[in-house]
Design an enzyme around this catalytic site. Structure first.
Site, PDB file in Angstrom:
ATOM      1  N   GLU A 167      -3.200   6.070  -1.034  1.00 55.08           N
ATOM      2  CA  GLU A 167      -3.063   6.296  -2.063  1.00 55.08           C
ATOM      3  C   GLU A 167      -3.284   5.659  -3.294  1.00 55.08           C
ATOM      4  O   GLU A 167      -3.785   5.908  -4.375  1.00 55.08           O
ATOM      5  CB  GLU A 167      -2.024   7.299  -2.483  1.00 55.08           C
ATOM      6  CG  GLU A 167      -1.837   8.750  -1.673  1.00 55.08           C
ATOM      7  CD  GLU A 167      -0.523   9.534  -2.263  1.00 55.08           C
ATOM      8  OE1 GLU A 167      -0.938  10.596  -2.798  1.00 55.08           O
ATOM      9  OE2 GLU A 167       0.610   9.001  -2.120  1.00 55.08           O
ATOM     10  N   PRO A 180       0.848  -1.243   0.082  1.00 60.19           N
ATOM     11  CA  PRO A 180       0.082   0.008  -0.097  1.00 60.19           C
ATOM     12  C   PRO A 180       0.750   1.351   0.007  1.00 60.19           C
ATOM     13  O   PRO A 180       2.186   1.263   0.728  1.00 60.19           O
ATOM     14  CB  PRO A 180      -0.825  -0.274   1.448  1.00 60.19           C
ATOM     15  CG  PRO A 180      -0.770  -1.351   1.694  1.00 60.19           C
ATOM     16  CD  PRO A 180       0.636  -2.024   1.057  1.00 60.19           C
ATOM     17  N   LYS A 181       0.436   2.213  -0.719  1.00 64.37           N
ATOM     18  CA  LYS A 181       1.198   3.454  -0.760  1.00 64.37           C
ATOM     19  C   LYS A 181       0.424   4.553   0.349  1.00 64.37           C
ATOM     20  O   LYS A 181      -0.613   4.785   0.133  1.00 64.37           O
ATOM     21  CB  LYS A 181       1.313   4.057  -2.236  1.00 64.37           C
ATOM     22  CG  LYS A 181       1.962   5.339  -2.351  1.00 64.37           C
ATOM     23  CD  LYS A 181       1.947   5.943  -3.817  1.00 64.37           C
ATOM     24  CE  LYS A 181       2.992   7.033  -3.903  1.00 64.37           C
ATOM     25  NZ  LYS A 181       2.604   8.022  -2.872  1.00 64.37           N
ATOM     26  N   PHE A 182       1.112   4.817   1.230  1.00 61.63           N
ATOM     27  CA  PHE A 182       0.633   5.434   2.328  1.00 61.63           C
ATOM     28  C   PHE A 182       0.650   7.158   2.016  1.00 61.63           C
ATOM     29  O   PHE A 182       1.678   7.396   1.375  1.00 61.63           O
ATOM     30  CB  PHE A 182       1.363   5.414   3.845  1.00 61.63           C
ATOM     31  CG  PHE A 182       1.126   4.120   4.373  1.00 61.63           C
ATOM     32  CD1 PHE A 182      -0.075   4.058   5.348  1.00 61.63           C
ATOM     33  CD2 PHE A 182       1.458   2.928   3.902  1.00 61.63           C
ATOM     34  CE1 PHE A 182      -0.496   3.013   5.715  1.00 61.63           C
ATOM     35  CE2 PHE A 182       1.104   1.814   4.638  1.00 61.63           C
ATOM     36  CZ  PHE A 182       0.238   1.612   5.669  1.00 61.63           C
TER      37      PHE A 182
END
Length: 292
Positions: A168, A22-24
């Protein structure tokens, strides 16, 4: 220390030998645990240790010689809150402790660059990831490893469902890839080119802003937006005029990534921006984000 970077893609990469994370929506920080101290370095190279005393305390549990790459995030009501983490990143030592109590930070580690005296960057990602999870397992929150999967279907589910938590999109890495600072070996898939950004300053004046200096998720160096549309300019003029005088003292004489000077303002306003994918990308302000 130069960090590894990601190039944007328009669809989910598929195939063997890939890892998905996951892109934080946070603040990119390298964490270095030296003997006797903890050092936090932003992507730009700026040292932000004093801004995050809670993370410094937590990182003291790590063995000396540990170097992590990750994202500092602040959670508000189950969602990542980029405006809150940027407020924390800009705080000076005197205010940092109070903000740490009100807006506690977490460190989402996604790579392990060194342990002890061993440089792990030349090793393939699969080995760095195994070492990362082994190292952080006994440490626990607020310093923890980001989730990772090699299953395309799980990655697709994350992409579709984690937006509710402020994620994101996804970062995709090759399992056999080394860590190469300054290179765009990774890939990132975002839900759209629309992002939230924190207003760090203005060109022109607060009452007649021409463009904004904004900080985007994952970075800490302001970029200059394109000239504001009349309706957006009017909306922002009112919000900027209502802010307390002055900006962060540390931002005095500040310039954007292209060298444009700007007038700093307190980092409390969030705007929605769109970024083009051209060779020389433009950042355009769509609207002021109002508190929900």
């Amino acid at each position: 220390m130069e960090v590894a970077l990601a190039r944007p893609v328009e669809r989910l990469p598929r195939g063997t030998g890939l890892a998905y994370e996951p892109k934080f929506d946070g603040h990119r920080v390298v964490l270095l645990r030296d003997p006797g101290r903890v050092l936090l370095q932003a992507r730009s190279g700026r040292i932000v240790t004093d801004a995050f005393p809670d993370l410094v305390t937590a990182a003291e549990a790590l063995p000396a010689g540990t170097v992590l790459d990750g994202e500092v995030v602040v959670w508000t009501e189950g969602r990542t809150d980029f405006a809150a983490v940027q407020k924390r990143a800009m705080a000076r030592r005197g205010r940092a402790a109070e903000l740490a109590r009100r807006l506690p930070a977490s460190y989402a580690a996604f790579d392990l660059l060194a342990t002890g005296t061993t440089d792990l960057r030349p090793l393939p990602y699969r080995r760095r990831r195994a070492a990362l999870t082994h190292l952080l397992a006994p440490v626990g929150p607020p310093v923890q490893a980001v989730p990772m999967t090699t299953d395309e279907e799980v990655a697709s589910l994350w992409y579709e469902t984690l937006t509710a938590n402020g994620i994101e999109g996804l970062v995709v890495k090759r399992l056999d890839g080394p860590y190469r600072g300054g290179r765009r070996d990774w890939r990132k898939l975002r839900h759209s080119d629309t992002r939230d950004a924190v207003v760090a300053g203005v060109t022109g004046s607060r009452t007649h802003p021409r463009a904004l200096a904004v900080v985007l998720p994952g970075d800490d160096t302001p970029v200059l937006t394109s000239p504001l549309a009349p309706a957006v300019r009017a909306q922002l003029a009112g919000a900027l005029a209502a802010l307390p005088p002055g900006g962060e003292p540390a931002a005095a004489g500040a310039v954007t990534t292209d060298g444009t000077p700007y007038l700093p303002v307190p980092p409390v306003l969030t705007v929605e921006v769109r970024q083009s994918s051209t060779r020389h990308p433009l950042t355009t302000v769509s609207r002021l984000r109002l508190p929900e």
